[in-house]
Design a protein around this motif. Structure first.
Motif, PDB file in Angstrom:
ATOM      1  N   TYR A 104       7.147  21.436  12.410  1.00 23.47           N
ATOM      2  CA  TYR A 104       7.065  22.863  12.717  1.00 23.47           C
ATOM      3  C   TYR A 104       8.312  23.601  12.219  1.00 23.47           C
ATOM      4  CZ  TYR A 104       6.256  27.204  15.133  1.00 23.47           C
ATOM      5  OH  TYR A 104       6.055  28.536  15.399  1.00 23.47           O
ATOM      6  N   TYR A 105       9.481  23.022  12.481  1.00 20.65           N
ATOM      7  CA  TYR A 105      10.719  23.644  11.996  1.00 20.65           C
ATOM      8  C   TYR A 105      10.689  23.790  10.479  1.00 20.65           C
ATOM      9  CZ  TYR A 105      13.338  23.148  16.425  1.00 20.65           C
ATOM     10  OH  TYR A 105      13.796  23.258  17.711  1.00 20.65           O
ATOM     11  N   LYS A 106      10.323  22.701   9.807  1.00 16.72           N
ATOM     12  CA  LYS A 106      10.325  22.714   8.349  1.00 16.72           C
ATOM     13  C   LYS A 106       9.283  23.696   7.818  1.00 16.72           C
ATOM     14  CE  LYS A 106      10.460  19.647   4.360  1.00 16.72           C
ATOM     15  NZ  LYS A 106      10.223  18.281   3.868  1.00 16.72           N
ATOM     16  N   GLY A 107       8.088  23.674   8.398  1.00 15.26           N
ATOM     17  CA  GLY A 107       7.052  24.609   7.989  1.00 15.26           C
ATOM     18  C   GLY A 107       7.457  26.056   8.230  1.00 15.26           C
ATOM     19  N   SER A 108       8.109  26.325   9.340  1.00 17.73           N
ATOM     20  CA  SER A 108       8.572  27.681   9.646  1.00 17.73           C
ATOM     21  C   SER A 108       9.614  28.150   8.643  1.00 17.73           C
ATOM     22  CB  SER A 108       9.161  27.743  11.060  1.00 17.73           C
ATOM     23  OG  SER A 108       8.172  27.491  12.017  1.00 17.73           O
ATOM     24  N   ALA A 109      10.493  27.245   8.239  1.00 19.50           N
ATOM     25  CA  ALA A 109      11.500  27.602   7.229  1.00 19.50           C
ATOM     26  C   ALA A 109      10.824  27.925   5.904  1.00 19.50           C
ATOM     27  CB  ALA A 109      12.509  26.469   7.064  1.00 19.50           C
ATOM     28  N   TYR A 110       9.870  27.111   5.511  1.00 19.87           N
ATOM     29  CA  TYR A 110       9.130  27.402   4.280  1.00 19.87           C
ATOM     30  C   TYR A 110       8.410  28.748   4.384  1.00 19.87           C
ATOM     31  CZ  TYR A 110       9.725  22.872   1.933  1.00 19.87           C
ATOM     32  OH  TYR A 110      10.231  21.767   1.289  1.00 19.87           O
ATOM     33  N   PHE A 111       7.764  28.995   5.516  1.00 23.47           N
ATOM     34  CA  PHE A 111       7.063  30.256   5.701  1.00 23.47           C
ATOM     35  C   PHE A 111       8.035  31.429   5.568  1.00 23.47           C
ATOM     36  CE2 PHE A 111       5.447  33.801   8.146  1.00 23.47           C
ATOM     37  CZ  PHE A 111       4.162  33.925   7.639  1.00 23.47           C
ATOM     38  N   SER A 112       9.195  31.317   6.178  1.00 25.17           N
ATOM     39  CA  SER A 112      10.193  32.393   6.123  1.00 25.17           C
ATOM     40  C   SER A 112      10.674  32.647   4.703  1.00 25.17           C
ATOM     41  CB  SER A 112      11.379  32.056   7.030  1.00 25.17           C
ATOM     42  OG  SER A 112      10.955  32.001   8.370  1.00 25.17           O
ATOM     43  N   GLN A 113      10.596  31.625   3.862  1.00 22.80           N
ATOM     44  CA  GLN A 113      10.995  31.774   2.462  1.00 22.80           C
ATOM     45  C   GLN A 113       9.807  32.140   1.566  1.00 22.80           C
ATOM     46  OE1 GLN A 113      12.888  27.917   1.765  1.00 22.80           O
ATOM     47  NE2 GLN A 113      14.871  28.954   1.809  1.00 22.80           N
ATOM     48  N   LYS A 114       8.669  32.430   2.192  1.00 21.23           N
ATOM     49  CA  LYS A 114       7.438  32.793   1.489  1.00 21.23           C
ATOM     50  C   LYS A 114       6.934  31.670   0.583  1.00 21.23           C
ATOM     51  CE  LYS A 114       8.213  37.635   1.714  1.00 21.23           C
ATOM     52  NZ  LYS A 114       8.738  38.553   2.154  1.00 21.23           N
ATOM     53  N   GLN A 115       7.217  30.444   0.974  1.00 18.82           N
ATOM     54  CA  GLN A 115       6.696  29.270   0.280  1.00 18.82           C
ATOM     55  C   GLN A 115       5.509  28.763   1.115  1.00 18.82           C
ATOM     56  OE1 GLN A 115       9.798  26.412  -0.608  1.00 18.82           O
ATOM     57  NE2 GLN A 115      11.220  28.035  -1.187  1.00 18.82           N
ATOM     58  N   TYR A 116       4.407  29.485   1.006  1.00 17.59           N
ATOM     59  CA  TYR A 116       3.287  29.295   1.902  1.00 17.59           C
ATOM     60  C   TYR A 116       2.562  27.966   1.710  1.00 17.59           C
ATOM     61  CZ  TYR A 116       4.318  34.204   2.524  1.00 17.59           C
ATOM     62  OH  TYR A 116       4.965  35.387   2.768  1.00 17.59           O
ATOM     63  N   LYS A 117       2.448  27.497   0.495  1.00 16.75           N
ATOM     64  CA  LYS A 117       1.782  26.201   0.280  1.00 16.75           C
ATOM     65  C   LYS A 117       2.559  25.082   0.957  1.00 16.75           C
ATOM     66  CE  LYS A 117      -0.512  27.282  -4.060  1.00 16.75           C
ATOM     67  NZ  LYS A 117      -0.613  27.027  -5.492  1.00 16.75           N
ATOM     68  N   GLU A 118       3.877  25.126   0.834  1.00 10.91           N
ATOM     69  CA  GLU A 118       4.716  24.127   1.482  1.00 10.91           C
ATOM     70  C   GLU A 118       4.637  24.240   3.000  1.00 10.91           C
ATOM     71  OE1 GLU A 118       5.590  26.123  -0.979  1.00 10.91           O
ATOM     72  OE2 GLU A 118       6.340  24.884  -2.625  1.00 10.91           O
ATOM     73  N   ALA A 119       4.572  25.485   3.491  1.00  7.78           N
ATOM     74  CA  ALA A 119       4.447  25.705   4.932  1.00  7.78           C
ATOM     75  C   ALA A 119       3.149  25.098   5.444  1.00  7.78           C
ATOM     76  CB  ALA A 119       4.507  27.197   5.252  1.00  7.78           C
ATOM     77  N   VAL A 120       2.046  25.342   4.726  1.00  6.62           N
ATOM     78  CA  VAL A 120       0.750  24.785   5.126  1.00  6.62           C
ATOM     79  C   VAL A 120       0.811  23.268   5.135  1.00  6.62           C
ATOM     80  CG1 VAL A 120      -1.633  24.434   4.335  1.00  6.62           C
ATOM     81  CG2 VAL A 120      -0.681  26.742   4.466  1.00  6.62           C
ATOM     82  N   TYR A 121       1.418  22.696   4.117  1.00  7.60           N
ATOM     83  CA  TYR A 121       1.509  21.231   4.026  1.00  7.60           C
ATOM     84  C   TYR A 121       2.206  20.657   5.262  1.00  7.60           C
ATOM     85  CZ  TYR A 121       2.832  16.611   2.333  1.00  7.60           C
ATOM     86  OH  TYR A 121       3.004  15.254   2.214  1.00  7.60           O
ATOM     87  N   GLU A 122       3.340  21.227   5.631  1.00  8.46           N
ATOM     88  CA  GLU A 122       4.092  20.726   6.794  1.00  8.46           C
ATOM     89  C   GLU A 122       3.325  20.964   8.095  1.00  8.46           C
ATOM     90  OE1 GLU A 122       6.842  18.851   6.843  1.00  8.46           O
ATOM     91  OE2 GLU A 122       6.902  18.927   4.651  1.00  8.46           O
ATOM     92  N   MET A 123       2.728  22.140   8.235  1.00 14.31           N
ATOM     93  CA  MET A 123       2.010  22.467   9.467  1.00 14.31           C
ATOM     94  C   MET A 123       0.773  21.589   9.638  1.00 14.31           C
ATOM     95  SD  MET A 123       3.688  24.816  11.075  1.00 14.31           S
ATOM     96  CE  MET A 123       5.039  25.901  10.703  1.00 14.31           C
ATOM     97  N   GLU A 124       0.043  21.353   8.552  1.00 17.38           N
ATOM     98  CA  GLU A 124      -1.143  20.490   8.631  1.00 17.38           C
ATOM     99  C   GLU A 124      -0.762  19.065   9.014  1.00 17.38           C
ATOM    100  OE1 GLU A 124      -4.253  21.156   8.667  1.00 17.38           O
ATOM    101  OE2 GLU A 124      -4.538  23.057   7.633  1.00 17.38           O
ATOM    102  N   ARG A 125       0.353  18.585   8.486  1.00 16.68           N
ATOM    103  CA  ARG A 125       0.815  17.237   8.843  1.00 16.68           C
ATOM    104  C   ARG A 125       1.298  17.202  10.291  1.00 16.68           C
ATOM    105  NH1 ARG A 125       5.200  15.329   5.057  1.00 16.68           N
ATOM    106  NH2 ARG A 125       4.880  13.362   6.125  1.00 16.68           N
ATOM    107  N   GLY A 126       2.038  18.199  10.682  1.00 18.93           N
ATOM    108  CA  GLY A 126       2.639  18.205  12.006  1.00 18.93           C
ATOM    109  C   GLY A 126       1.655  18.375  13.150  1.00 18.93           C
ATOM    110  N   VAL A 127       0.603  19.173  12.937  1.00 18.77           N
ATOM    111  CA  VAL A 127      -0.335  19.433  14.027  1.00 18.77           C
ATOM    112  C   VAL A 127      -1.017  18.138  14.470  1.00 18.77           C
ATOM    113  CG1 VAL A 127      -2.419  20.019  12.680  1.00 18.77           C
ATOM    114  CG2 VAL A 127      -1.981  21.139  14.887  1.00 18.77           C
TER     115      VAL A 127
END
Length: 188
Positions: A104-127
């Motif tokens: 979640y932390y990593k995905g949130s950081a990616y989201f904040s940097q507008k790196q949405y594909k990376e954010a989705v990847y981390e969030m899908e794994r983390g959930v």
């Protein structure tokens, strides 16, 4: 330690406690707990940068302290050090690969940097690791809804918000963002 909850910046007690921490570090430079305690004291005094520095020093001595990783990542997110969040979350995942919050932390950081594909990847794994924590699942699905929406994948965005709302029907974050994005698209 007993003064920790009562410490306030600019008081004589706070200055003495910080001075005692300096003495402890000089006497026990290899003891991770001393750095961790010093970090906690600085955090209580709202000295986030100093707290972060001591938490990182403690982790250099002992990387197996999950609560320290959480403190580091929380401070880095609060201070918008997104590259550091990504780096440290990845290091923490090497030690604690099944801890959902790290994704979640990593995905949130990616989201904040507008790196949405990376954010989705981390969030899908983390959930997947958050099965025992409905609150964390809701947070994941809310972020997934935002990330998929940013990518223009509205079907997955809507499905993510729906999952969040199934788990917690009154979740203000999911309700607000879901309804906002639907209104922008002129749907429902």
């Amino acid at each position: 330690v007993k003064f920790l909850p009562k410490l306030q910046e600019g008081t004589i007690v706070a200055d003495k406690v910080v001075a005692l921490c300096d003495v402890l570090i000089k006497m026990h430079p290899e003891e991770h707990a001393v750095y961790s305690l010093t970090g906690d004291i600085n955090y209580q005094l709202k000295r986030e940068e100093e707290a972060l520095r001591y938490f990182l020093l403690s982790l250099k001595k002992d990387e197996s302290r999950f609560e320290l990783w959480q403190k580091v990542l929380t401070i880095e997110l609060q201070t918008r050090k997104y590259d550091s969040v990504i780096t440290h979350a990845e290091k923490a995942k090497e030690v604690f690969p099944n801890q959902a919050i790290l994704y979640y932390y990593k995905g949130s950081a990616y989201f904040s940097q507008k790196q949405y594909k990376e954010a989705v990847y981390e969030m899908e794994r983390g959930v997947r690791y958050a099965r025992r924590s409905p609150e964390l699942q809701v947070a994941f699905y809310g972020q997934l809804g935002d990330s998929y929406n940013a990518l223009g994948n509205y079907q997955k965005s809507d499905a993510s918000y729906e999952k969040a709302l199934q788990l917690e029907p009154g979740n203000e974050y999911a309700l607000n963002n879901y309804s906002y994005y639907l209104s922008l698209r002129g749907e429902k």
